[in-house]
Motif scaffolding. Structure first.
Motif, PDB file in Angstrom:
ATOM      1  N   ASP A   1      -2.902   8.808   1.657  1.00 49.32           N
ATOM      2  CA  ASP A   1      -2.506   9.504   2.889  1.00 49.32           C
ATOM      3  C   ASP A   1      -1.760  10.803   2.564  1.00 49.32           C
ATOM      4  O   ASP A   1      -2.091  11.877   3.082  1.00 49.32           O
ATOM      5  CB  ASP A   1      -1.625   8.579   3.738  1.00 49.32           C
ATOM      6  CG  ASP A   1      -1.112   9.241   5.008  1.00 49.32           C
ATOM      7  OD1 ASP A   1      -1.859  10.036   5.619  1.00 49.32           O
ATOM      8  OD2 ASP A   1       0.039   8.972   5.401  1.00 49.32           O
TER       9      ASP A   1
ATOM     10  N   GLU B   1       0.304  -6.876  -2.315  1.00 48.18           N
ATOM     11  CA  GLU B   1       0.493  -6.238  -1.010  1.00 48.18           C
ATOM     12  C   GLU B   1       1.131  -4.858  -1.175  1.00 48.18           C
ATOM     13  O   GLU B   1       0.677  -3.874  -0.586  1.00 48.18           O
ATOM     14  CB  GLU B   1       1.384  -7.127  -0.135  1.00 48.18           C
ATOM     15  CG  GLU B   1       1.778  -6.513   1.188  1.00 48.18           C
ATOM     16  CD  GLU B   1       2.819  -7.342   1.933  1.00 48.18           C
ATOM     17  OE1 GLU B   1       3.421  -6.798   2.873  1.00 48.18           O
ATOM     18  OE2 GLU B   1       3.046  -8.521   1.577  1.00 48.18           O
ATOM     19  N   PHE B   2       2.172  -4.762  -2.007  1.00 47.41           N
ATOM     20  CA  PHE B   2       2.860  -3.484  -2.152  1.00 47.41           C
ATOM     21  C   PHE B   2       2.102  -2.503  -3.040  1.00 47.41           C
ATOM     22  O   PHE B   2       2.231  -1.299  -2.872  1.00 47.41           O
ATOM     23  CB  PHE B   2       4.309  -3.689  -2.622  1.00 47.41           C
ATOM     24  CG  PHE B   2       5.175  -4.153  -1.487  1.00 47.41           C
ATOM     25  CD1 PHE B   2       5.568  -3.265  -0.493  1.00 47.41           C
ATOM     26  CD2 PHE B   2       5.544  -5.474  -1.364  1.00 47.41           C
ATOM     27  CE1 PHE B   2       6.332  -3.685   0.576  1.00 47.41           C
ATOM     28  CE2 PHE B   2       6.307  -5.908  -0.297  1.00 47.41           C
ATOM     29  CZ  PHE B   2       6.702  -5.007   0.678  1.00 47.41           C
TER      30      PHE B   2
ATOM     31  N   LYS C   1       8.055   7.798   4.922  1.00 47.48           N
ATOM     32  CA  LYS C   1       7.116   6.737   4.567  1.00 47.48           C
ATOM     33  C   LYS C   1       7.539   6.026   3.274  1.00 47.48           C
ATOM     34  O   LYS C   1       7.416   4.806   3.157  1.00 47.48           O
ATOM     35  CB  LYS C   1       5.693   7.285   4.425  1.00 47.48           C
ATOM     36  CG  LYS C   1       5.069   7.712   5.743  1.00 47.48           C
ATOM     37  CD  LYS C   1       4.920   6.524   6.667  1.00 47.48           C
ATOM     38  CE  LYS C   1       4.229   6.872   7.956  1.00 47.48           C
ATOM     39  NZ  LYS C   1       4.166   5.738   8.882  1.00 47.48           N
TER      40      LYS C   1
ATOM     41  N   ASN D   1      -1.139  -2.278  -2.833  1.00 45.14           N
ATOM     42  CA  ASN D   1      -2.089  -1.757  -1.842  1.00 45.14           C
ATOM     43  C   ASN D   1      -1.425  -0.764  -0.899  1.00 45.14           C
ATOM     44  O   ASN D   1      -1.975   0.297  -0.602  1.00 45.14           O
ATOM     45  CB  ASN D   1      -2.727  -2.899  -1.040  1.00 45.14           C
ATOM     46  CG  ASN D   1      -3.692  -3.725  -1.867  1.00 45.14           C
ATOM     47  OD1 ASN D   1      -4.216  -3.258  -2.870  1.00 45.14           O
ATOM     48  ND2 ASN D   1      -3.919  -4.956  -1.458  1.00 45.14           N
ATOM     49  N   LYS D   2      -0.231  -1.113  -0.418  1.00 46.68           N
ATOM     50  CA  LYS D   2       0.489  -0.206   0.480  1.00 46.68           C
ATOM     51  C   LYS D   2       0.841   1.092  -0.236  1.00 46.68           C
ATOM     52  O   LYS D   2       0.747   2.174   0.345  1.00 46.68           O
ATOM     53  CB  LYS D   2       1.757  -0.872   1.014  1.00 46.68           C
ATOM     54  CG  LYS D   2       1.480  -1.895   2.081  1.00 46.68           C
ATOM     55  CD  LYS D   2       2.767  -2.467   2.645  1.00 46.68           C
ATOM     56  CE  LYS D   2       2.454  -3.439   3.779  1.00 46.68           C
ATOM     57  NZ  LYS D   2       3.661  -3.923   4.454  1.00 46.68           N
TER      58      LYS D   2
ATOM     59  N   ARG E   1      -2.354   3.164  -0.536  1.00 48.53           N
ATOM     60  CA  ARG E   1      -2.710   3.775   0.747  1.00 48.53           C
ATOM     61  C   ARG E   1      -1.781   4.938   1.091  1.00 48.53           C
ATOM     62  O   ARG E   1      -2.229   5.966   1.612  1.00 48.53           O
ATOM     63  CB  ARG E   1      -2.692   2.728   1.871  1.00 48.53           C
ATOM     64  CG  ARG E   1      -3.874   1.770   1.806  1.00 48.53           C
ATOM     65  CD  ARG E   1      -4.048   0.957   3.077  1.00 48.53           C
ATOM     66  NE  ARG E   1      -2.876   0.217   3.477  1.00 48.53           N
ATOM     67  CZ  ARG E   1      -2.600  -1.030   3.109  1.00 48.53           C
ATOM     68  NH1 ARG E   1      -3.430  -1.685   2.313  1.00 48.53           N
ATOM     69  NH2 ARG E   1      -1.513  -1.633   3.534  1.00 48.53           N
ATOM     70  N   LEU E   2      -0.506   4.793   0.767  1.00 50.75           N
ATOM     71  CA  LEU E   2       0.446   5.883   1.023  1.00 50.75           C
ATOM     72  C   LEU E   2       0.116   7.092   0.155  1.00 50.75           C
ATOM     73  O   LEU E   2       0.126   8.233   0.628  1.00 50.75           O
ATOM     74  CB  LEU E   2       1.879   5.417   0.771  1.00 50.75           C
ATOM     75  CG  LEU E   2       2.970   6.472   0.966  1.00 50.75           C
ATOM     76  CD1 LEU E   2       2.951   7.038   2.385  1.00 50.75           C
ATOM     77  CD2 LEU E   2       4.338   5.903   0.633  1.00 50.75           C
TER      78      LEU E   2
ATOM     79  N   GLU F   1      10.782  -2.165   3.099  1.00 46.33           N
ATOM     80  CA  GLU F   1       9.912  -3.350   3.170  1.00 46.33           C
ATOM     81  C   GLU F   1       9.979  -4.136   1.866  1.00 46.33           C
ATOM     82  O   GLU F   1      10.011  -5.369   1.870  1.00 46.33           O
ATOM     83  CB  GLU F   1       8.467  -2.943   3.447  1.00 46.33           C
ATOM     84  CG  GLU F   1       8.206  -2.487   4.860  1.00 46.33           C
ATOM     85  CD  GLU F   1       6.748  -2.077   5.083  1.00 46.33           C
ATOM     86  OE1 GLU F   1       5.848  -2.720   4.508  1.00 46.33           O
ATOM     87  OE2 GLU F   1       6.517  -1.106   5.823  1.00 46.33           O
ATOM     88  N   GLN F   2       9.999  -3.406   0.742  1.00 52.07           N
ATOM     89  CA  GLN F   2      10.091  -4.070  -0.560  1.00 52.07           C
ATOM     90  C   GLN F   2      11.419  -4.799  -0.699  1.00 52.07           C
ATOM     91  O   GLN F   2      11.461  -5.925  -1.195  1.00 52.07           O
ATOM     92  CB  GLN F   2       9.931  -3.054  -1.688  1.00 52.07           C
ATOM     93  CG  GLN F   2       8.512  -2.583  -1.871  1.00 52.07           C
ATOM     94  CD  GLN F   2       8.386  -1.565  -2.995  1.00 52.07           C
ATOM     95  OE1 GLN F   2       9.236  -0.691  -3.144  1.00 52.07           O
ATOM     96  NE2 GLN F   2       7.334  -1.668  -3.766  1.00 52.07           N
TER      97      GLN F   2
ATOM     98  N   GLN G   1      10.489   3.860   4.095  1.00 56.23           N
ATOM     99  CA  GLN G   1      10.015   2.692   4.848  1.00 56.23           C
ATOM    100  C   GLN G   1       9.425   1.651   3.898  1.00 56.23           C
ATOM    101  O   GLN G   1       9.710   0.449   4.020  1.00 56.23           O
ATOM    102  CB  GLN G   1       8.966   3.144   5.864  1.00 56.23           C
ATOM    103  CG  GLN G   1       8.463   2.066   6.787  1.00 56.23           C
ATOM    104  CD  GLN G   1       7.406   2.608   7.765  1.00 56.23           C
ATOM    105  OE1 GLN G   1       7.224   3.813   7.922  1.00 56.23           O
ATOM    106  NE2 GLN G   1       6.701   1.707   8.400  1.00 56.23           N
ATOM    107  N   LEU G   2       8.627   2.103   2.943  1.00 58.78           N
ATOM    108  CA  LEU G   2       8.035   1.195   1.971  1.00 58.78           C
ATOM    109  C   LEU G   2       9.120   0.543   1.113  1.00 58.78           C
ATOM    110  O   LEU G   2       9.071  -0.658   0.842  1.00 58.78           O
ATOM    111  CB  LEU G   2       7.020   1.938   1.087  1.00 58.78           C
ATOM    112  CG  LEU G   2       6.202   1.091   0.119  1.00 58.78           C
ATOM    113  CD1 LEU G   2       5.355   0.059   0.856  1.00 58.78           C
ATOM    114  CD2 LEU G   2       5.306   1.979  -0.741  1.00 58.78           C
TER     115      LEU G   2
END
Length: 198
Positions: free
Chosen positions: A77, A66-67, A125, A69-70, A73-74, A132-133, A128-129
């Motif tokens: 972006d 999941e991380f 961002k 992938n995140k 994506r970051l 979340e981690q 934020q990641l």
């Protein structure tokens, strides 16, 4: 993106520390059986190989994916936003000779503002990641600790140590007191059940 920092944190926490469980229970006598948990002055001690635990715990694997992938994506972006800024800079440089001094100063100020906004967006961002981690790391740690507590209600271990081959605080662990497989199987079973409930 780097692997979950939680995840390394949990490994270190398990490897360097130990869980003291059910101290109020009666002390059991030392056992000489090789299949029984190790005893030190009547205290039952087992260990979990934290490397194997993390490698085989599906929650960890899913969180890691999941991380990754995140993080990917970051990066995409941020890369697109940076290229857009570079493109604007290139367009202004091409028109620079035809622009007045006031237009150049306005364009320069606009680019500086957009650059600062990009830096702020990027930091926000990434922060934020990271949060979340950290939250996922805490969830992983809690899952492991709560499962060990439940598992221990049946087994009455006084200590469940975390062992890792490299960089751990435990220099040797007898494989006869390795409960990693049982812990991983139980954790994966609970995780699979929690996923079907969602």
């Amino acid at each position: 993106m780097k692997k979950l920092s939680l995840i390394c944190g949990v490994a270190v926490a398990l490897a360097m520390g130990c869980f003291s469980c059910d101290k109020s229970e009666k002390k059991e006598t030392a056992s000489t059986s090789a299949s029984s948990p190790a005893s030190v002055e009547g205290k039952k001690i087992v260990f979990v190989n934290t490397d194997s635990l993390l490698t085989n715990y599906q929650f960890y694997k899913d969180a890691q994916k999941e991380f990754e992938n995140k993080g990917y994506r970051l990066q995409v972006d941020l890369g697109q936003r940076e290229r857009a800024l570079q493109s604007e800079l290139g367009a202004i440089q091409q028109r620079a000779q035809a622009m007045s001094q006031a237009e150049l100063q306005a364009a320069d100020m606009m680019l500086k503002k957009k650059g600062a906004e990009f830096q702020q967006y990027s930091q926000q961002k990434q922060q934020q990641l990271a949060q979340e981690q950290a939250k996922k790391n805490e969830e992983l740690y809690n899952n492991i600790r709560e499962y060990i507590k439940k598992h221990n209600s049946e087994n009455k271990y006084e200590f469940v140590l975390g062992y890792t081959k490299v960089g751990g605080g435990i220099l040797y662990a007898d494989e006869s007191v390795d409960v990693t497989k049982q812990i991983v199987e139980g954790l994966n079973k609970e995780y699979a059940e929690s996923k079907t409930k969602k």
